[in-house]
Design a protein around this motif. Structure first.
Motif, PDB file in Angstrom:
ATOM      1  N   THR A 102       0.841  -1.188   0.000  1.00 31.77           N
ATOM      2  CA  THR A 102       0.000   0.000   0.000  1.00 31.77           C
ATOM      3  C   THR A 102       0.877   1.240   0.000  1.00 31.77           C
ATOM      4  N   ILE A 103       0.578   2.150  -0.918  1.00 38.47           N
ATOM      5  CA  ILE A 103       1.299   3.419  -0.940  1.00 38.47           C
ATOM      6  C   ILE A 103       0.522   4.391  -0.069  1.00 38.47           C
ATOM      7  N   LYS A 104       1.106   4.693   1.079  1.00 42.69           N
ATOM      8  CA  LYS A 104       0.503   5.577   2.074  1.00 42.69           C
ATOM      9  C   LYS A 104       1.640   6.244   2.822  1.00 42.69           C
ATOM     10  N   PRO A 105       1.352   7.225   3.669  1.00 39.87           N
ATOM     11  CA  PRO A 105       2.440   7.819   4.456  1.00 39.87           C
ATOM     12  C   PRO A 105       3.037   6.790   5.423  1.00 39.87           C
ATOM     13  N   TYR A 106       4.337   6.782   5.535  1.00 39.61           N
ATOM     14  CA  TYR A 106       5.053   5.933   6.487  1.00 39.61           C
ATOM     15  C   TYR A 106       6.082   6.790   7.204  1.00 39.61           C
ATOM     16  N   THR A 107       6.282   6.538   8.493  1.00 33.77           N
ATOM     17  CA  THR A 107       7.427   7.165   9.151  1.00 33.77           C
ATOM     18  C   THR A 107       8.675   6.466   8.625  1.00 33.77           C
ATOM     19  N   LYS A 108       9.811   7.102   8.801  1.00 32.91           N
ATOM     20  CA  LYS A 108      11.065   6.474   8.361  1.00 32.91           C
ATOM     21  C   LYS A 108      11.225   5.112   9.027  1.00 32.91           C
ATOM     22  N   GLN A 109      10.906   5.070  10.308  1.00 30.95           N
ATOM     23  CA  GLN A 109      11.076   3.835  11.061  1.00 30.95           C
ATOM     24  C   GLN A 109      10.140   2.730  10.587  1.00 30.95           C
ATOM     25  N   HIS A 133      20.036   1.646   7.909  1.00 30.04           N
ATOM     26  CA  HIS A 133      20.220   0.901   6.667  1.00 30.04           C
ATOM     27  C   HIS A 133      19.410   1.525   5.524  1.00 30.04           C
ATOM     28  N   LEU A 134      18.150   1.836   5.799  1.00 33.69           N
ATOM     29  CA  LEU A 134      17.308   2.429   4.759  1.00 33.69           C
ATOM     30  C   LEU A 134      17.877   3.759   4.296  1.00 33.69           C
ATOM     31  N   MET A 135      18.288   4.595   5.232  1.00 30.59           N
ATOM     32  CA  MET A 135      18.822   5.899   4.851  1.00 30.59           C
ATOM     33  C   MET A 135      20.134   5.751   4.065  1.00 30.59           C
ATOM     34  N   ARG A 136      20.925   4.745   4.381  1.00 30.06           N
ATOM     35  CA  ARG A 136      22.152   4.483   3.619  1.00 30.06           C
ATOM     36  C   ARG A 136      21.799   4.102   2.179  1.00 30.06           C
ATOM     37  N   TRP A 137      20.783   3.252   2.003  1.00 27.47           N
ATOM     38  CA  TRP A 137      20.339   2.877   0.659  1.00 27.47           C
ATOM     39  C   TRP A 137      19.870   4.104  -0.112  1.00 27.47           C
ATOM     40  N   ILE A 138      19.078   4.946   0.559  1.00 28.61           N
ATOM     41  CA  ILE A 138      18.545   6.140  -0.097  1.00 28.61           C
ATOM     42  C   ILE A 138      19.680   7.081  -0.499  1.00 28.61           C
ATOM     43  N   MET A 139      20.639   7.296   0.365  1.00 28.74           N
ATOM     44  CA  MET A 139      21.750   8.211   0.077  1.00 28.74           C
ATOM     45  C   MET A 139      22.620   7.702  -1.063  1.00 28.74           C
ATOM     46  N   ARG A 140      22.710   6.398  -1.223  1.00 28.58           N
ATOM     47  CA  ARG A 140      23.535   5.825  -2.295  1.00 28.58           C
ATOM     48  C   ARG A 140      22.838   5.842  -3.650  1.00 28.58           C
ATOM     49  N   CYS A 141      21.531   5.987  -3.654  1.00 30.40           N
ATOM     50  CA  CYS A 141      20.766   6.017  -4.912  1.00 30.40           C
ATOM     51  C   CYS A 141      20.489   7.481  -5.261  1.00 30.40           C
ATOM     52  N   LEU A 167      13.386  12.678  -4.026  1.00 33.37           N
ATOM     53  CA  LEU A 167      12.884  12.928  -2.674  1.00 33.37           C
ATOM     54  C   LEU A 167      13.112  14.385  -2.282  1.00 33.37           C
ATOM     55  N   THR A 168      14.287  14.902  -2.580  1.00 32.31           N
ATOM     56  CA  THR A 168      14.611  16.290  -2.248  1.00 32.31           C
ATOM     57  C   THR A 168      13.683  17.249  -2.980  1.00 32.31           C
ATOM     58  N   GLN A 169      13.422  16.981  -4.251  1.00 34.23           N
ATOM     59  CA  GLN A 169      12.534  17.847  -5.030  1.00 34.23           C
ATOM     60  C   GLN A 169      11.100  17.799  -4.512  1.00 34.23           C
ATOM     61  N   SER A 170      10.737  16.713  -3.843  1.00 36.46           N
ATOM     62  CA  SER A 170       9.375  16.582  -3.319  1.00 36.46           C
ATOM     63  C   SER A 170       9.261  17.089  -1.881  1.00 36.46           C
ATOM     64  N   GLY A 171      10.329  17.719  -1.363  1.00 40.26           N
ATOM     65  CA  GLY A 171      10.257  18.321  -0.044  1.00 40.26           C
ATOM     66  C   GLY A 171      10.970  17.583   1.066  1.00 40.26           C
ATOM     67  N   TYR A 172      11.603  16.486   0.759  1.00 39.37           N
ATOM     68  CA  TYR A 172      12.313  15.712   1.773  1.00 39.37           C
ATOM     69  C   TYR A 172      13.571  16.454   2.225  1.00 39.37           C
ATOM     70  N   THR A 173      13.831  16.437   3.530  1.00 35.82           N
ATOM     71  CA  THR A 173      15.101  16.866   4.097  1.00 35.82           C
ATOM     72  C   THR A 173      15.544  15.792   5.074  1.00 35.82           C
ATOM     73  N   LYS A 174      16.769  15.870   5.543  1.00 35.91           N
ATOM     74  CA  LYS A 174      17.245  14.838   6.480  1.00 35.91           C
ATOM     75  C   LYS A 174      16.496  14.883   7.808  1.00 35.91           C
ATOM     76  N   HIS A 175      15.781  15.969   8.068  1.00 33.00           N
ATOM     77  CA  HIS A 175      15.015  16.092   9.306  1.00 33.00           C
ATOM     78  C   HIS A 175      13.564  15.635   9.159  1.00 33.00           C
ATOM     79  N   THR A 176      13.164  15.271   7.949  1.00 31.14           N
ATOM     80  CA  THR A 176      11.812  14.795   7.700  1.00 31.14           C
ATOM     81  C   THR A 176      11.609  13.478   8.450  1.00 31.14           C
TER      82      THR A 176
END
Length: 69
Positions: A2-9, A27-35, A42-51
């Motif tokens: 399901t595509i819905k809002p999820y917390t990072k955790q 681990h997830l954030m490492r994958w995201i940073m490497r891609c 994500l950045t263009q859609s408003g994501y920041t490291k504090h999101t």
């Protein structure tokens, strides 16, 4: 999935169910940073490291680039 809002955790634990919440998130954030294309979208859609939560559009980007958990 399901595509819905999820917390990072929450999302991290779907990808790494046998890890602790802190380790799964790292681990997830490492994958995201490497891609780089994913990070750019994500950045263009408003994501920041504090999101703390990914919105449905951001979740769809993650599923596209990393595959569904």
């Amino acid at each position: 999935m399901t595509i819905k809002p999820y917390t990072k955790q929450e999302l991290a634990l779907l990808y790494f169910p046998d890890s602790s919440p802190v380790v799964a998130s790292a681990h997830l954030m490492r994958w995201i940073m490497r891609c780089k294309p994913l990070l750019q979208q994500l950045t263009q859609s408003g994501y920041t490291k504090h999101t703390r939560e990914f919105n449905p559009l951001q979740v769809s980007y993650i599923f596209f680039h990393l595959g569904e958990p």
